[in-house]
Design an enzyme around this catalytic site. Structure first.
Site, PDB file in Angstrom:
ATOM      1  N   TYR A 176       0.862  -1.189   0.000  1.00  0.00           N
ATOM      2  CA  TYR A 176       0.000   0.000   0.000  1.00  0.00           C
ATOM      3  C   TYR A 176       0.891   1.229   0.000  1.00  0.00           C
ATOM      4  O   TYR A 176       1.817   1.321   0.810  1.00  0.00           O
ATOM      5  CB  TYR A 176      -0.889  -0.026   1.234  1.00  0.00           C
ATOM      6  CG  TYR A 176      -1.788   1.177   1.414  1.00  0.00           C
ATOM      7  CD1 TYR A 176      -1.570   2.070   2.471  1.00  0.00           C
ATOM      8  CD2 TYR A 176      -2.855   1.430   0.559  1.00  0.00           C
ATOM      9  CE1 TYR A 176      -2.401   3.172   2.651  1.00  0.00           C
ATOM     10  CE2 TYR A 176      -3.682   2.535   0.737  1.00  0.00           C
ATOM     11  CZ  TYR A 176      -3.448   3.401   1.791  1.00  0.00           C
ATOM     12  OH  TYR A 176      -4.271   4.496   1.967  1.00  0.00           O
ATOM     13  N   ASP A 221       9.396   2.580  -0.282  1.00  0.00           N
ATOM     14  CA  ASP A 221       8.354   3.282   0.471  1.00  0.00           C
ATOM     15  C   ASP A 221       8.563   2.931   1.941  1.00  0.00           C
ATOM     16  O   ASP A 221       8.148   1.871   2.401  1.00  0.00           O
ATOM     17  CB  ASP A 221       6.966   2.856  -0.013  1.00  0.00           C
ATOM     18  CG  ASP A 221       5.881   3.546   0.796  1.00  0.00           C
ATOM     19  OD1 ASP A 221       4.691   3.389   0.442  1.00  0.00           O
ATOM     20  OD2 ASP A 221       6.212   4.234   1.780  1.00  0.00           O
ATOM     21  N   LYS A 262       4.660   9.121   9.052  1.00  0.00           N
ATOM     22  CA  LYS A 262       4.450   8.577  10.388  1.00  0.00           C
ATOM     23  C   LYS A 262       5.457   9.095  11.435  1.00  0.00           C
ATOM     24  O   LYS A 262       5.319  10.191  11.946  1.00  0.00           O
ATOM     25  CB  LYS A 262       4.445   7.042  10.302  1.00  0.00           C
ATOM     26  CG  LYS A 262       3.275   6.482   9.453  1.00  0.00           C
ATOM     27  CD  LYS A 262       3.299   4.977   9.391  1.00  0.00           C
ATOM     28  CE  LYS A 262       2.316   4.454   8.356  1.00  0.00           C
ATOM     29  NZ  LYS A 262       0.922   4.424   8.814  1.00  0.00           N
TER      30      LYS A 262
HETATM   31  P1  KE4 Z   1      -0.708   8.140   4.807  1.00  0.00           P
HETATM   32  O1  KE4 Z   1      -1.247   8.885   3.595  1.00  0.00           O
HETATM   33  O2  KE4 Z   1      -1.782   7.285   5.492  1.00  0.00           O
HETATM   34  O3  KE4 Z   1       0.036   9.038   5.777  1.00  0.00           O
HETATM   35  O4  KE4 Z   1       0.415   7.132   4.279  1.00  0.00           O
HETATM   36  C1  KE4 Z   1       0.088   6.195   3.278  1.00  0.00           C
HETATM   37  C2  KE4 Z   1       1.058   5.036   3.376  1.00  0.00           C
HETATM   38  C3  KE4 Z   1       2.052   4.934   2.417  1.00  0.00           C
HETATM   39  N1  KE4 Z   1       2.962   3.939   2.471  1.00  0.00           N
HETATM   40  C4  KE4 Z   1       2.930   3.016   3.466  1.00  0.00           C
HETATM   41  C5  KE4 Z   1       3.960   1.928   3.480  1.00  0.00           C
HETATM   42  C6  KE4 Z   1       1.932   3.071   4.469  1.00  0.00           C
HETATM   43  O5  KE4 Z   1       1.903   2.125   5.448  1.00  0.00           O
HETATM   44  C7  KE4 Z   1       0.973   4.100   4.418  1.00  0.00           C
HETATM   45  C8  KE4 Z   1      -0.161   4.197   5.437  1.00  0.00           C
HETATM   46  N2  KE4 Z   1      -0.273   3.110   6.349  1.00  0.00           N
HETATM   47  C9  KE4 Z   1      -1.589   2.829   6.827  1.00  0.00           C
HETATM   48  C10 KE4 Z   1      -1.476   1.666   7.829  1.00  0.00           C
HETATM   49  N3  KE4 Z   1      -1.339   0.447   7.180  1.00  0.00           N
HETATM   50  C11 KE4 Z   1      -2.246   4.008   7.450  1.00  0.00           C
HETATM   51  C12 KE4 Z   1      -3.462   3.689   8.294  1.00  0.00           C
HETATM   52  C13 KE4 Z   1      -4.716   4.191   7.616  1.00  0.00           C
HETATM   53  O6  KE4 Z   1      -4.836   4.067   6.361  1.00  0.00           O
HETATM   54  O7  KE4 Z   1      -5.589   4.648   8.368  1.00  0.00           O
END
Ligand code: KE4
Length: 432
Positions: free
Chosen positions: A149, A244, A272
């Site tokens: 993701y 990523d 994060k």
């Molecule tokens: P954000 O846009 O949520 O800050 O980041 C996206 C993202 C990009 N790359 C990786 C490897 C990530 O894990 C994420 C976001 N992680 C999720 C948890 N698996 C965020 C939690 C959510 O979507 O509420």
């Protein structure tokens, strides 16, 4: 509504109202507990390794706001620094020295990063590197991996992980084919499949983006030489390699997965932890590539609140805390102890469970294992995971509400917390 032994009246009332105000009652899908059934608990406050819900129940937390709370929630030094920064205002929309400070810390920590741009989320960081890869190479095709993701930008919602996998919406409605037909997908850990994609698309692939340790299909580690294989293939074919590290950055090592595994990508995305709980994302990498980003170069990307003083302050203080000697050793020690004993308990109570950890990032699958990719992960027993999740919640342990998510420990977790977690796990696993 699932009945629990803990009183969750306030949570239920607030969440019921929320569902009339916001889609699914949440600001992000995974929080809705869709895949584990039952009702989300509504948080009132967090501190250290703990959460308190609006009914006053306390939980030991292994989500940690999905990664940022690595030093423990509401760390007094982070809160103190924010109080000071608040006195000077919340947003400048102009350069501040704080951006220089955090940028220098990131550049000094992450091997691939010679120059960095701050944004407000991991999604924005991944969107930006997608554009940058294409601009730098003049090519359009991108390779990603099933179950990985990279935020919710159109291009990445192809066989994605995390909430998309949880809601089984691998190709979300609203994403035009014109956007996704340039996205090539391979199984994680399958270097042969990636090699074939390069052979089938000669000189058309701009780059490969990968979660070097997968956290969005559950916790999946790279096979030995997989990341090295991606590095060699991208170099051989004139494509870029993007790690990523939104989740792994400063999580599995201070320099992230690229430090841990000794593989240096061309570009890295972060998020994060570098925001210390406030909205921050970042992307960075080779100077010759980053120099293409506006206004230094022609590749446009912008953001009203990017680099704002509060988020910079929280990030700076968090990274300072992580620089303390023994940080990652402690996280690895406490997490390994938890995971190894959980695996033993699962075996003793007759459940097929596999899993592992790297420092403070870990996960368990209700699955014989091994789990080497998303296809393997999907064989997990989601019903059993759901019962486990709910049983642990009833016993004051808060786990990610999806089999397709990584778990997170923090510096505030104590041996006693681990003991309580294991006792709860024994109770639940011997009853399901
Ligand atoms: P954000 O846009 O949520 O800050 O980041 C996206 C993202 C990009 N790359 C990786 C490897 C990530 O894990 C994420 C976001 N992680 C999720 C948890 N698996 C965020 C939690 C959510 O979507 O509420």
């Amino acid at each position: 509504m699932v009945h629990t032994t803990i009183r969750t009246t306030q949570s239920e009332q607030i969440f019921t109202a929320a569902q009339k105000l916001m889609p699914g009652g949440v600001s992000s899908p995974v929080r809705a507990f869709k895949s584990v059934k039952g009702q989300p608990i509504v948080f009132d406050r967090v501190e250290g390794a703990y959460i308190w819900d609006v009914d006053g129940n306390r939980y030991i937390d292994y989500v940690g706001s999905w990664g940022p709370a690595i030093c423990g929630h509401a760390h007094p030094e982070v809160i103190g620094a924010l109080h000071e920064a608040l006195e000077k205002g919340t947003s400048f929309g102009a350069p501040s020295v704080l951006e220089n400070v955090l940028a220098s810390m990131v550049i000094n920590a992450v091997p691939s990063i010679e120059m960095v741009r701050f944004v407000n989320s991991g999604t924005e960081a991944c969107m930006a590197v997608l554009r940058l890869m294409r601009a730098f190479t003049g090519r359009e095709k991108i390779v990603k991996f099933e179950g990985c993701y990279h935020g919710h930008a159109d291009a990445f919602l192809v066989k994605a992980g995390s909430g998309v996998a949880t809601l089984s919406l691998p190709d979300s409605p609203g994403v035009p084919k014109s956007v996704t037909n340039n996205i090539l997908v391979a199984p994680f850990n399958d270097i042969t499949a990636v090699k074939a994609l390069f052979e089938e698309n000669p000189e058309e692939i701009a780059g490969v983006i990968v979660e070097p340790v997968v956290g969005n299909a559950g916790f999946i580690t790279p096979d030995p030489m997989f990341l090295q294989g991606l590095r060699a293939l991208t170099q051989e074919h004139g494509a870029l390699l993007v790690f990523d590290e939104v989740m792994t950055g400063f999580r599995i090592a201070y320099g992230g997965a690229q430090e841990k595994f000794g593989v240096t990508p061309d570009l890295t995305t972060l998020g994060k932890i570098i925001g210390g709980g406030l909205p921050v994302g970042a992307y960075g990498g080779r100077l010759d590539i980053m120099s293409m980003v506006a206004p230094a170069g022609p590749v446009y990307q912008a953001g009203t609140l990017s680099g704002n003083p509060l988020a910079m302050t929280a990030g700076i203080k968090t990274l300072e805390l992580l620089q303390k000697p023994g940080t990652y050793e402690y996280l690895d020690h406490i997490t390994k102890k938890l995971v190894n004993r959980l695996l033993q308990i699962a075996e003793e109570t007759g459940h097929a469970v596999c899993g592992g950890n790297i420092s403070g990032m870990f996960g368990l699958f209700f699955n014989e294992g091994p789990v080497r990719n998303y296809k393997d992960a999907k064989k997990s027993d989601l019903v059993k995971f759901s019962h486990f999740h709910h049983g642990m919640l009833e016993r004051g342990v808060y786990l990610p509400p999806s089999q397709f998510e990584a778990w997170f420990s923090c510096l505030a977790h104590t041996e006693e917390d681990i003991g309580q977690t294991l006792a709860a796990a024994w109770d639940v696993l011997s009853s399901i």
